[in-house]
Structure formats: structure tokens, C-alpha cells
Design a protein around this motif. Sequence first.
Motif: not given
Ligand code: FEO
Length: 770
Positions: A87, A149, A85
Motif C-alpha cells: 500500500d 508493522h 508493504e
Molecule cells: Fe499500511 Fe503495513 O502497510
Amino acid sequence: MTSRSFEAVKVTENVYWVGAIDWDIRDFHGYRTGQGTTYNAYLILGEKLTLVDTVKAPFCDEMFERIASIVDPCKIDYIVSNHSEMDHTGALPRTVHVVKPEKIFASKMGARALASHFHMDREIQVVADGETLDLGGLKLSFAETRMCHWPDSMVSYLHEDKLLFSQDAFGMHLASYERFADELDARTLKDEAAKYYANILLHLPHIIEKTIAKLEGLGLELSVVAPDHGPIYRRGEDITDIIGSYARWNKQSPSDKAVVVYDTMWHSTASMARAIGEGLSAGGMKVRMMPAGAVHRSDIVTELLDAGALLVGSPTLNNGLFPTIAETMCYITGLKPRNLIGAAFGSFGWSGEASRKLHEMLAGLGVKMVAPPLRVNYVPDEDALEQCRQLGEYVARANQAQLAGKEIPTLCEEPEKKPAKPGKATKCKIDINSGVRKLAVEPGLSVFKALGGQDIMLPTICGGEGLCGCCKITVLQGASEITPAERQQLTGAQLQANIRLACQVVVREDMKIIVPEESLGAQQFQGLVEEITELNHDIKRLRIKLIEPGQLEFRPGQYIKFNVPTSIEPGGISRAYSFAASPSQAKAGYVELMIRRVPGGVCTGWVFQHLQAGDAVSFAGPFGSFALSDSDSEMIWIGGGSGLSPFWSMLQYMRENNIARKCTLFFGAVQKRDLLLMAELQDLQTQLDWFTFVPALSAPAEGDNWPGEVGLVTDVVARHIKDGSKAEAYLCGSPGMIDAAINTLLGLNFEDSRIFRDDHTHTNPPRKNV
Ligand code: FEO
């Protein structure tokens, strides 16, 4: 020495934190991050200097300065990407450009995701689950934690420092100069960790459970847990505490807390909410009033983490929900809170759809609705407010039963019927296969949905999401613009030849298209009910003798649309049921269906109360692309209730045709009385060495004396299957079960392209209230 703004922070002898602090961020893809966040990157000082994860793109310089405070960034040899992801990878392309690392490591899915995100001209080296990398004097091991995640997620473990780089897991959105949990206020830590779990991970309980079990199973000693957001845990008690909190949140055990979410137009729905709150409180519940116009959706979801009841109220605005409530429901629905009871309410002027829609949405989410929608015309008077108060008291009584593990009382005897709303827009004509079929459909739908609505079922695996590329058609006239999904799934030559994905083409004008012949194969059948057998307390088997035409061909897994006569439902409706016998039966003139009773359901009401042997029936079919693949791969079948039908059909077909392909049927039920065909399935297990049957009860009744598996069927699957990377999965059941199963399967390394779903549960309305 040059001065710099940002310094690295020492975590252990061999590891430094070199991430970034984002003090400003207040919205993290819909989650209100009231205290900012951090993007944690770590530098491991092995002979091979290794950077674990990076930061969000705008914070690249901050990361570089922190690295430069201890070593020249250009000396970095390896980069490990635990999670794709952005971030954590936004700064990766620039970092790679500047540092020119010898190697970049990611999981198999991570390598794919990085390639799709950044299109870099760099090879990503895939590390296998369990693989250990020698950093020169230091050892870094990897464990895939798929769907925790994202599917690419993995964690890494530095043996020498007993340090787990846990990526998103155990993180929180909290900007601070304190880098370690033991330097921060305990209440803040607890609240922000809970909020993070509720807003990011709540819908993944099986994955979290699996991840924790997997990490525990590895027997790793943990001195430090270093997540990708928020503080680092370095005290044993803090590590035990955060892992214990995850295990507790995972269960989402109901409490005596009621969350009342509402918004209001002219204060009527707010007055109702307050009266309901009074009733809940009088009934002994702790009440959180959450006016959606003033409270953020991420705080509402956080409150649900340990709630017992969810009540949602909305005035009707333009025949629908109030916007803040629609937005909140969309957010809550995605996060799938569990173990809640609930009710819907709202004021209305002349149409009053909002509370009915809320009721359906909450029920669809799995909330046990204990009362029909409570609606008040315009402004509530004293009587109406008293009804609201009574609703609150009733929910509180239901909560007591819920907490005592007793049957939860409900006033919902008659499910609401959806009003049929004829569209007013001018319809577009679709000519199919040069006039073989001509349809008039609403503009704005995808061709896939428009055809599906008229019983033309195109092949699909992903259910029309543009992910599988199966629903190819040729568009001769009226094509909408080509979408990015089509550019991914189709070659240039195919696009040149006007081949398109039906799920991506939007009907905007009259069209001419060509679809595969077999998609048009469905026809109408007349038959006579020959026999009705009770398979258990709420499922009947219908054996239908075909009259006209007298035989039928289908593939096991396909379904029919069974017509409810107009004498029962004026205007007539049909409901989808899978074939529940071998295709050889249909060739011989018989069709079998398993029909489960749904309280208040129109079709099942007719079948259970009126239909008798000898009655005439009709249906259309066959439909659907759910079918055995051509491969020899091992199969995992997951079903519940009448979702046994396609598997029963497949099993008979395989037995008759000597297809000895290894398969395991996981069948979920609540109690023993919900099981069916047990003796037959156990016999088949004895006869067929390639077939295994695993029934599971989620809540066996006293007296069931159940010796078998206990728990949700998805949990049982997770207990039995270690690695699904070479297997296929077939799912048939409620949309909720299917969603949960997909999450579980991805966590067990099943390839998403090899998870097949019974298609009438997602291309047609769910089977509830049928
Ligand atoms: Fe902190 Fe799933 O990204």
C-alpha cells in the motif's frame, strides 16, 4: 497552466502531502474499511527533493498529479521507503522508472523486502538506525521500528519541521478531504484509530511499547506526526492524545464489557447466546452481542480492545465449527487479544465438537476459561436456557474477581480430552533410506509433518514454514510440484539432484526418500525411576537410570517422548520432555527430566499421583534440532516453567566443556513459588563469568518481597537488550510466550534466522494438558 484533478496539500513550510485517497476500498487484507482509506506520500522540499513513501499501485497517477501541482516529478532526487508493504510501495517501481531518482533509501530489512517484492534493477541504499541524511539544508533522521508493522518498518524525522513520518503507526483507515486531524470529528477519529490499532497492531504490544519508548528516548520534539494512512496530527493535544491512546490500548486492561460472538443454524445457538447475554447483563456486565453472520470480524476485534470477557458460540456443522465462527476465530487468533476471561457454547445434533473446539482454541489463545463448554442437544428447553443464563451470571462474577485482581474462579476442573480420530483416507507408503524405515501416512500432509508424526524429526529452524531451508531430503519417487519457497531456498543444481524441502513436499502417492541418517537416530529406552525431586510446587525432576540400552547420546536442547503406560491411558500415549541434564549424565546411564503438573493432564496426573522411585518407565529419543549453534555469538535464552530444562542441560554442558560463550538466561514466572533451581542458577552466575541469570516475576504475590525484575519476561528482555543484531536467541516455553518473544526479538534487531525455538513446542502438540 494545465488543469489537473489532484493537488498537493501543504503540511509545513518544507513538506507537502502528495498521497492518494481510496474512497472505494472496503476490505484491507481482511479488515473491513468502512470509510475507505488514504495512502499518504510526502514530498520534502530540500535541495535534494525527497519523496517519502509512495502509494498503492493503482493510485500512482493521482500521486504524480499531486506532485506535479508543485514541482515536476522528474526533479525528485531521493525516495525514502519507510515501509515495504505494497500500500506504500506499489507505485514505487513506476515512480523509479519515471523519476529515475539519484538514490532510494530503506532500512536493512526494507532493502531486502523491496528486492523480494519488485526485483528492480536498482540499488537500494540502506540507512542505519539513527542515521541522518542531509537533504541540502534539511536533515532527515531514521529510526528502525521493526515489526511496527513489518520487520522493515522505520520512521523518519525532519528536524527543521519537527515532523515525524510515522508510516503505519498512528494511522487509521479513513478517506476524507480533510488532511488534518483537527479538521475531523473527534469521535470518528477515536473510533477509526482504535479500529486500526485493534486490527493491525493488537498482537504487537511489546513492539508498540518499545517503539514509543524508543521515540520518547530520542527526545524528539514533535510538532507534526504524519502517518501513512488517514489524517495528519499537527496540534500538540492531538499528538499527545494519539500517543496516549496507543499506550492505553497496549495494556489492553480488562473492563466490565463482555463480547458474545455467535452464529446459528436453526436459532438454537442464538437462543443460547441471548440467554447468556441476559445472565451477563444481570451480573452487571456491559454486553456486546456480535452475531458473526451480521457483524464483521474487524468490528468484533475492535470490541475486544477494551473488553473483559469473550464468549463464543457455534453450532456443530459437519463435525466442526460454523464457517463464520471458524473465520472469526482465525482472525481473532492472529491478533492475540489479551487479558480476557471466557467460555464456549453451542448446540449440536449428534456429535457436538464445535463448542469443545472453541474451548480449546480460546484456551490456546490465552483466554482464561471459566467454565467447560456449554452444549445443548438440538433445541434448548427452559432448563437449558436457565443454564445459559447461569453461565452468563457466572462469567460476570468471574469478571468481578478479574477486575479486583483476585484469583479468577473457574469451573474447568477436567480439561476436555481430544478424541482420537482415525483417518479414513487410504494411506500412502513412504520408504525411507532404502527400506531402513517404512511408514504409512495420511495423504495431504507435508513430508516434514508426516515424518514428525512418526518420530522422525528433520532439522528445522522455522518449524516447517519453508523459511530456513534446513529440512532438506532427497525425493527419489513421488515428488509433488516444486514450490516458490523451494525455488528460493534451493539452487538449480540441488533441485536437479532431487533435493527438496520436506516441509514443502506433499504426500500424494507412495514415495521413496532419503533423509539424513541422524534423523533416524531415535530409539526406545527402558529405565527405572531412581529419584523424584520436587523443584517447586508444580514441577518435579525425575532422575531415570537407563536399563536397556544402558546409555544414550544427545545434544543439549533435544527431547524425548516419555510413554504413559497403558494401565493409565488405554492405547498408550507419549509426551515430549526436554533432557534436563548434561549429555555426560546420559553417557553415564542417567536421564533427567523436569515435568510440570498440568491440571487434568494424563501424563502429569500419572507422574504426580502414581509414579514412584523404583518404577519402570520407557521413552523414545533423542529428537529435535534445538541445540547450541556452532558460532561464538552471544546468546539470549528465554524460558519459563519446565522450559528451563534445555537451558539447564546446555548450561551444564557448556560448564563441563569450558565453553565460555556469553549468555543470559531470562526466566519468567508468575510468583516466587513458580521459580526453581534459584540457588543453583545464582551460584552458576557467580562461578561462570560468561553466564547471567535474570529471573522475572509477572505478578509477585504479597509477601514475595521480590527484589528482582517484575513484568512479562518478554518485557524484561526488551528492557535489558538494546541491540540483538549480533546475538542469537533460544526460546523454550509456551507457544504464546514464544510468539511474543519472537515479536520482541525482531523489534530488538535479532535476525529471524538466529532465533531458535525448542522444536517440540511447535512441531508437536503444545504441552498443555499433558
Ligand atoms: Fe499500511 Fe503495513 O502497510
